[in-house]
Scaffold this motif. Structure first.
Motif, PDB file in Angstrom:
ATOM      1  N   ASN A 202       4.588   3.966   5.221  1.00 49.56           N
ATOM      2  CA  ASN A 202       3.981   4.890   4.267  1.00 49.56           C
ATOM      3  C   ASN A 202       4.822   5.034   3.011  1.00 49.56           C
ATOM      4  OD1 ASN A 202       1.502   5.621   5.252  1.00 49.56           O
ATOM      5  ND2 ASN A 202       2.227   7.414   6.371  1.00 49.56           N
ATOM      6  N   VAL A 203       6.144   5.077   3.173  1.00 54.40           N
ATOM      7  CA  VAL A 203       7.019   5.175   2.009  1.00 54.40           C
ATOM      8  C   VAL A 203       6.839   3.954   1.107  1.00 54.40           C
ATOM      9  CG1 VAL A 203       9.417   5.183   1.226  1.00 54.40           C
ATOM     10  CG2 VAL A 203       8.717   6.669   3.109  1.00 54.40           C
ATOM     11  N   LEU A 204       6.873   2.768   1.699  1.00 53.23           N
ATOM     12  CA  LEU A 204       6.808   1.560   0.872  1.00 53.23           C
ATOM     13  C   LEU A 204       5.392   1.271   0.378  1.00 53.23           C
ATOM     14  CD1 LEU A 204       9.370  -0.932   2.417  1.00 53.23           C
ATOM     15  CD2 LEU A 204       9.662   0.897   0.768  1.00 53.23           C
ATOM     16  N   LYS A 205       4.368   1.700   1.093  1.00 53.64           N
ATOM     17  CA  LYS A 205       3.007   1.561   0.557  1.00 53.64           C
ATOM     18  C   LYS A 205       2.840   2.432  -0.683  1.00 53.64           C
ATOM     19  CE  LYS A 205       0.377   0.123   4.640  1.00 53.64           C
ATOM     20  NZ  LYS A 205      -0.523  -0.903   4.083  1.00 53.64           N
ATOM     21  N   ALA A 212       0.365  -3.886  -4.729  1.00 50.99           N
ATOM     22  CA  ALA A 212      -0.705  -4.250  -3.800  1.00 50.99           C
ATOM     23  C   ALA A 212      -2.024  -4.492  -4.518  1.00 50.99           C
ATOM     24  CB  ALA A 212      -0.875  -3.149  -2.749  1.00 50.99           C
ATOM     25  N   ASP A 213      -2.197  -3.908  -5.703  1.00 46.33           N
ATOM     26  CA  ASP A 213      -3.433  -4.120  -6.458  1.00 46.33           C
ATOM     27  C   ASP A 213      -3.543  -5.538  -7.020  1.00 46.33           C
ATOM     28  OD1 ASP A 213      -4.469  -1.661  -5.958  1.00 46.33           O
ATOM     29  OD2 ASP A 213      -3.855  -0.744  -7.843  1.00 46.33           O
ATOM     30  N   PRO A 325       5.114  -4.177   2.079  1.00 49.03           N
ATOM     31  CA  PRO A 325       5.685  -3.019   2.768  1.00 49.03           C
ATOM     32  C   PRO A 325       6.058  -3.313   4.216  1.00 49.03           C
ATOM     33  CG  PRO A 325       3.812  -2.338   1.447  1.00 49.03           C
ATOM     34  CD  PRO A 325       3.828  -3.834   1.431  1.00 49.03           C
ATOM     35  N   GLY A 326       5.145  -3.926   4.961  1.00 49.87           N
ATOM     36  CA  GLY A 326       5.455  -4.254   6.353  1.00 49.87           C
ATOM     37  C   GLY A 326       6.580  -5.256   6.479  1.00 49.87           C
ATOM     38  N   THR A 327       6.603  -6.257   5.578  1.00 49.83           N
ATOM     39  CA  THR A 327       7.652  -7.274   5.625  1.00 49.83           C
ATOM     40  C   THR A 327       9.024  -6.663   5.364  1.00 49.83           C
ATOM     41  OG1 THR A 327       6.129  -8.991   4.874  1.00 49.83           O
ATOM     42  CG2 THR A 327       8.477  -9.429   4.611  1.00 49.83           C
ATOM     43  N   GLY A 358      -3.741   3.151   3.395  1.00 48.13           N
ATOM     44  CA  GLY A 358      -4.263   1.831   3.072  1.00 48.13           C
ATOM     45  C   GLY A 358      -3.459   1.179   1.952  1.00 48.13           C
ATOM     46  N   ASP A 359      -3.897   0.004   1.518  1.00 49.77           N
ATOM     47  CA  ASP A 359      -3.183  -0.749   0.484  1.00 49.77           C
ATOM     48  C   ASP A 359      -3.731  -0.401  -0.891  1.00 49.77           C
ATOM     49  OD1 ASP A 359      -1.643  -2.322   2.382  1.00 49.77           O
ATOM     50  OD2 ASP A 359      -3.550  -3.337   2.828  1.00 49.77           O
ATOM     51  N   GLY A 360      -2.869  -0.443  -1.901  1.00 54.05           N
ATOM     52  CA  GLY A 360      -3.301  -0.258  -3.270  1.00 54.05           C
ATOM     53  C   GLY A 360      -3.179   1.163  -3.766  1.00 54.05           C
TER      54      GLY A 360
END
Length: 486
Positions: A202-205, A212-213, A325-327, A358-360
């Motif tokens: 969540n922090v990195l998203k 991410a966009d 973010p996950g990586t 979510g992403d973006g």
């Protein structure tokens, strides 16, 4: 201390981002060099074959016009490299110059002034003095060269976008959130508690919402690059055409010699009977005919191997931006491997309950860890999204065999009026203002806050430690606290 830890947290995350970006840039650069070397090798081999065989095959018809052939290959290289040339016009000018020169050489007994040659040039299209070779070369070369250069430039644009996005600074809200993620467990005296995986995501998203966009247009670009490799094969493909330019030139000269008498009669009919050159030699009864070499292919499998590797690698990095973010959490953060109720959740050791966002940018409106203003997208990243769109459109045009204007798509600030809803000068001011503020020396509690705001919000940045832990906090911050980024 909070300012120091926030700055350190931001620097560590930016370094991790740049490391991931460098790996992707290196892959794209390697692919670009490999394809560029191969395409240039095809064209160089064709010119070397021409220089080795045409003097013996055509004698003075070639040697007295060698510079015209060298110039043609030079212009083909410029076109491939993205120069502002129109290939069809370039080829038409070459054939017109060559016709004038060869017609004079084939008729040394005639006086052919400039106005007569101009008349010859005007009739050339109808007379087709070189047979079908010019038309065949034009149709096939246009498709082959535009496919090759659009693919190579696509690799260059992709690499340039990655480089520029990696240089986008992280905001103050992100710095606070990463500091809380990495260091605040120490404040409560639980330095051994590692961040919960969903908490880190969540922090990195939130921190990487703008990046991410890029996902949709990034995928469109890579899909278009994979698609255009279909144009590398077949009779009009890169493999068959670029390395065989010399064979169409040989066919053209042979056709001119074969049709010499018929052509001369039609030219005289259309332009009049030229005067005889009293000092000129008589017409040669026999000219040498060049043997047509078979259209050569490069070493078997070279391009096939390059394309196969490129397709696999491009597909592997299609989700690069949304997977960041996950990586970074899984590869760079010392995440908790214990049960859910024993990891650092941002407040204490325990289960992390909020759902993963979510992403973006649009999906961060309710991010519980990072305050993200979804109404203010990063303009540098928006400009890079536009560059991806421009390059994708060029690839699609190239796939359809259309010649396109290849001005450099990587120039900063290009793409104005393309639908991003932002004037260049306005975007420029926004970017420069953001860049300058990000380099302003910080003198308050946390980056991006006034001194008064820093006093009000510093308490909320981390859970407050008991009073007896304040000396321990100072000691940990200066000597013990270690970054979590590997």
């Amino acid at each position: 201390m909070e300012e120091n830890l926030a700055n350190r947290s931001r620097a560590e995350l930016e370094t991790a981002l740049q490391d991931s970006s460098r790996v992707l840039q290196a892959m794209l650069a390697t692919q670009l060099r490999s394809f560029d070397d191969h395409f240039q090798h095809l064209l160089n081999d064709s010119e070397r074959t021409l220089q080795a065989t045409f003097p013996g095959a055509f004698g003075e018809l070639y040697t007295q016009n060698a510079r015209a052939f060298r110039d043609l290959y030079s212009e083909l290289r410029l076109y491939y490299r993205g120069a502002n040339l129109h290939l069809e016009e370039t080829l038409a000018e070459f054939w017109a110059r060559l016709l004038e020169r060869l017609f004079k050489q084939l008729h040394p007994q005639l006086l052919l002034p400039d106005d007569y040659l101009d008349c010859l040039g005007k009739q050339a299209e109808a007379l087709r003095p070189f047979g079908e070779a010019p038309r065949e070369l034009r149709l096939r070369a246009t498709r082959a060269f535009v496919a090759a250069r659009s693919f190579v430039q696509g690799l260059g644009v992709a690499s340039d976008v990655v480089r520029k996005v990696a240089q986008v600074p992280l905001g103050p809200e992100c710095s606070r959130a990463v500091m809380k993620l990495v260091y605040c467990a120490h404040c409560l005296g639980v330095p051994g508690a590692r961040p919960c995986p969903d908490y880190c995501r969540n922090v990195l998203k939130g921190c990487l919402a703008n990046q991410a966009d890029l996902d949709a247009e990034w995928r469109n670009l890579l899909d278009s690059m994979v698609l255009i490799t279909d144009k590398f094969w077949g009779t009009s493909g890169v493999e068959s055409v670029i390395g065989s330019v010399h064979t169409w030139l040989a066919e053209a000269i042979n056709a001119l010699q074969d049709n010499r008498d018929t052509l001369t009669a039609k030219v005289i009919q259309g332009c009049g009977n030229p005067k005889v050159n009293p000092q000129g030699p008589g017409p040669e009864e026999k000219r040498r005919r060049g043997k047509l070499a078979p259209r050569e292919r490069p070493p078997s499998g070279t391009l096939e191997k390059l394309v196969s590797e490129a397709k696999a690698q491009l597909r592997d990095v299609q989700d690069f931006w949304i997977s960041l973010p996950g990586t970074l959490c899984s590869e760079k953060m010392a995440l908790s491997t214990a049960s859910d109720d024993r990891c650092w959740n941002g407040m204490a050791r325990g289960r992390y309950l909020p759902e993963v966002m979510g992403d973006g940018l649009a999906n961060q409106i309710n991010n519980p860890e990072v305050e993200v203003d979804i109404t203010k997208p990063d303009m540098t990243i928006r400009q890079q999204i536009m560059q991806l769109k421009i390059m994708t459109n060029r690839l699609r045009s190239a796939y359809n065999g259309n010649d396109v204007d290849f001005q450099d798509a990587s120039d900063d600030g290009s793409g104005s009026g393309s639908g991003d809803g932002c004037l260049d000068d306005l975007c420029g001011r926004k970017v420069s203002r953001k860049s300058s503020s990000s380099r302003t020396p910080l003198t308050h509690a946390l980056p991006g806050l006034s001194e008064q705001e820093g006093q009000k919000t510093s308490a909320a940045s981390c859970p407050q430690p008991p009073t007896f832990l304040l000396p321990l906090l100072l000691f940990l911050a200066l000597t013990v606290a270690r970054p979590r980024w590997r």
